[in-house]
Design a protein around this motif. Structure first.
Motif, short mmCIF file in Angstrom:
data_model
loop_
_atom_site.label_atom_id
_atom_site.label_comp_id
_atom_site.label_asym_id
_atom_site.label_seq_id
_atom_site.Cartn_x
_atom_site.Cartn_y
_atom_site.Cartn_z
N THR A 123 -2.53 -49.56 -7.99
CA THR A 123 -1.83 -49.78 -9.25
C THR A 123 -1.59 -48.51 -10.04
O THR A 123 -0.47 -48.13 -10.31
N ARG A 124 -2.68 -47.82 -10.35
CA ARG A 124 -2.52 -46.71 -11.26
C ARG A 124 -2.09 -45.42 -10.56
O ARG A 124 -2.38 -45.20 -9.41
N ASP A 125 -1.41 -44.59 -11.28
CA ASP A 125 -0.88 -43.38 -10.68
C ASP A 125 -1.65 -42.14 -11.12
O ASP A 125 -2.30 -42.13 -12.14
N VAL A 126 -1.53 -41.11 -10.32
CA VAL A 126 -2.02 -39.80 -10.70
C VAL A 126 -0.81 -39.02 -11.20
O VAL A 126 0.18 -38.90 -10.48
N ASP A 127 -0.85 -38.53 -12.40
CA ASP A 127 0.32 -37.85 -12.95
C ASP A 127 0.51 -36.46 -12.35
O ASP A 127 1.61 -36.05 -12.04
N VAL A 128 -0.59 -35.74 -12.22
CA VAL A 128 -0.50 -34.39 -11.67
C VAL A 128 -1.63 -34.17 -10.67
O VAL A 128 -2.80 -34.39 -10.99
N LEU A 129 -1.26 -33.77 -9.47
CA LEU A 129 -2.27 -33.36 -8.51
C LEU A 129 -2.22 -31.84 -8.40
O LEU A 129 -1.19 -31.27 -8.05
N LEU A 130 -3.33 -31.20 -8.72
CA LEU A 130 -3.41 -29.75 -8.56
C LEU A 130 -4.14 -29.46 -7.25
O LEU A 130 -5.33 -29.78 -7.11
N ALA A 131 -3.42 -28.94 -6.29
CA ALA A 131 -4.02 -28.57 -5.00
C ALA A 131 -4.41 -27.11 -5.10
O ALA A 131 -3.56 -26.22 -5.14
N VAL A 132 -5.72 -26.87 -5.17
CA VAL A 132 -6.22 -25.52 -5.43
C VAL A 132 -6.48 -24.77 -4.12
O VAL A 132 -7.07 -25.32 -3.20
N ALA A 133 -6.02 -23.52 -4.08
CA ALA A 133 -6.30 -22.66 -2.93
C ALA A 133 -6.99 -21.40 -3.42
O ALA A 133 -6.89 -21.05 -4.60
N ASP A 134 -7.69 -20.73 -2.52
CA ASP A 134 -8.16 -19.38 -2.85
C ASP A 134 -7.29 -18.41 -2.06
O ASP A 134 -6.46 -18.83 -1.26
N PRO A 135 -7.43 -17.12 -2.30
CA PRO A 135 -6.52 -16.18 -1.63
C PRO A 135 -6.86 -16.00 -0.15
O PRO A 135 -7.16 -14.91 0.30
N THR A 136 -6.86 -17.09 0.60
CA THR A 136 -7.06 -17.01 2.05
C THR A 136 -6.02 -17.89 2.72
O THR A 136 -5.51 -18.84 2.11
N LYS A 137 -5.74 -17.58 3.98
CA LYS A 137 -4.79 -18.39 4.74
C LYS A 137 -5.28 -19.84 4.79
O LYS A 137 -4.52 -20.79 4.56
N ASN A 138 -6.57 -19.98 5.07
CA ASN A 138 -7.17 -21.31 5.16
C ASN A 138 -7.03 -22.11 3.88
O ASN A 138 -6.71 -23.30 3.89
#
Ligand SMILES: Nc1ncnc2c1ncn2[C@@H]1O[C@H](COP(=O)(O)OP(=O)(O)O)[C@@H](O)[C@H]1O
Ligand SMILES: [Mg+2]
Length: 261
Positions: A151-166
């Motif tokens: 039912t409920r939505d996520v307004d913003v998904l922040l996909a966090v990375a660090d400075p690595t390829k992985n």
């Protein structure tokens, strides 16, 4: 309503590989947003550390509360086990400048229990998020706990990375996952944390190579590590530090964009 155009219970989920800074960012978001309105902070990572980052001690997790209820004699059980479990586990912080509630999902022993905790999480978000202006969810790397949301939505998904390829590849996968889940995500954005003037060109070229569009860069800030080393809550980092200023600027953009949708 904290900002015109934003819906009540505006929900931000923070995900990404372990160690990229999800919890530090979540704690700063809680602090920044709690100056604008009421916040529900949810630690949905079984490897929970949001309470420490906020400087709160949590007595009971939802997983533990659920077990206590299940182990209680049937007659003394409360009408709704699920509702009771999260109510028992709600920690509150009301100070002059902060106003938020914190819910730690935690683990639950036994087969199928993590699913049960996830189902409580969905119930909480569906039934309660509207009574707050903002909800911030510190997620685990996978988004399984959100996967059966209907039912409920996520307004913003922040996909966090660090400075690595992985880190970049994981963030990209997290972003792609959102298309496959039964959750309506308003916006998903990849952000790279711990960026320095030295590593930024490399991060940008690596992102291009991996086909990742980076929406935000957050600086490596020694104050974060220093607070960690001294056991001080990340949420108490001074306002004039680079990381707080960068997160404030990012949120202004994110909220303004969301308000204009
Ligand atoms: N912008 C930053 N600058 C410096 N150190 C950071 C920054 N963000 C996070 N860290 C450090 O990185 C480590 C992992 O952060 P954490 O928020 O616990 O990651 P996660 O929740 O993704 O596992 C911590 O030691 C934290 O102090
Ligand atoms: Mg964490």
């Amino acid at each position: 309503m904290p900002l015109e155009g934003l819906r009540q219970g505006f929900t931000i989920a923070v995900s990404g590989k372990g160690g990229v800074g999800k919890t530090a960012l979540s704690a700063l978001l809680v602090r920044i947003l709690s100056r604008m309105g009421g916040v529900l902070a949810i630690d949905a990572d079984p490897d929970s550390n949001l309470p420490q980052a906020l400087g709160l001690e949590v007595e009971t997790t939802v997983g533990e509360a659920r077990e206590a209820i299940l182990n209680a004699p049937a007659r003394s059980r409360v009408a709704s086990d699920k509702a009771a479990a999260w109510r028992l586990a709600l920690a509150e912080k009301v100070e002059e400048t902060y106003d938020y509630d914190l819910l730690v999902m935690g683990r639950s022993e036994g087969p199928g229990c993590y699913c049960a905790v996830n189902s409580i999480l969905r119930d909480v978000i569906d039934s309660r998020a509207d009574s707050y202006d903002f909800t911030v969810i510190d997620c685990e790397a996978g988004l399984e706990h959100l996967s059966r949301r209907t039912t409920r939505d996520v307004d913003v998904l922040l996909a966090v990375a660090d400075p690595t390829k992985n880190g970049l590849v994981t963030a990209k996968r997290v972003q792609e996952l959102t298309g496959e889940l039964m959750v309506d995500f308003g916006t998903t954005a990849v952000l790279v944390n711990k960026v320095t003037p030295e590593n930024k060109p490399l991060v940008e070229s690596q992102a291009r190579e991996q086909g990742v569009e980076v929406a935000f860069f957050l600086p490596l800030d020694p104050v974060v590590a220093e607070h960690d080393m001294l056991g001080k809550p990340v949420a108490q980092i001074p306002d004039d530090s680079p990381i707080v200023q960068a997160v404030v600027a990012m949120m202004e953009q994110v909220l303004a964009a969301a308000a204009n949708i």
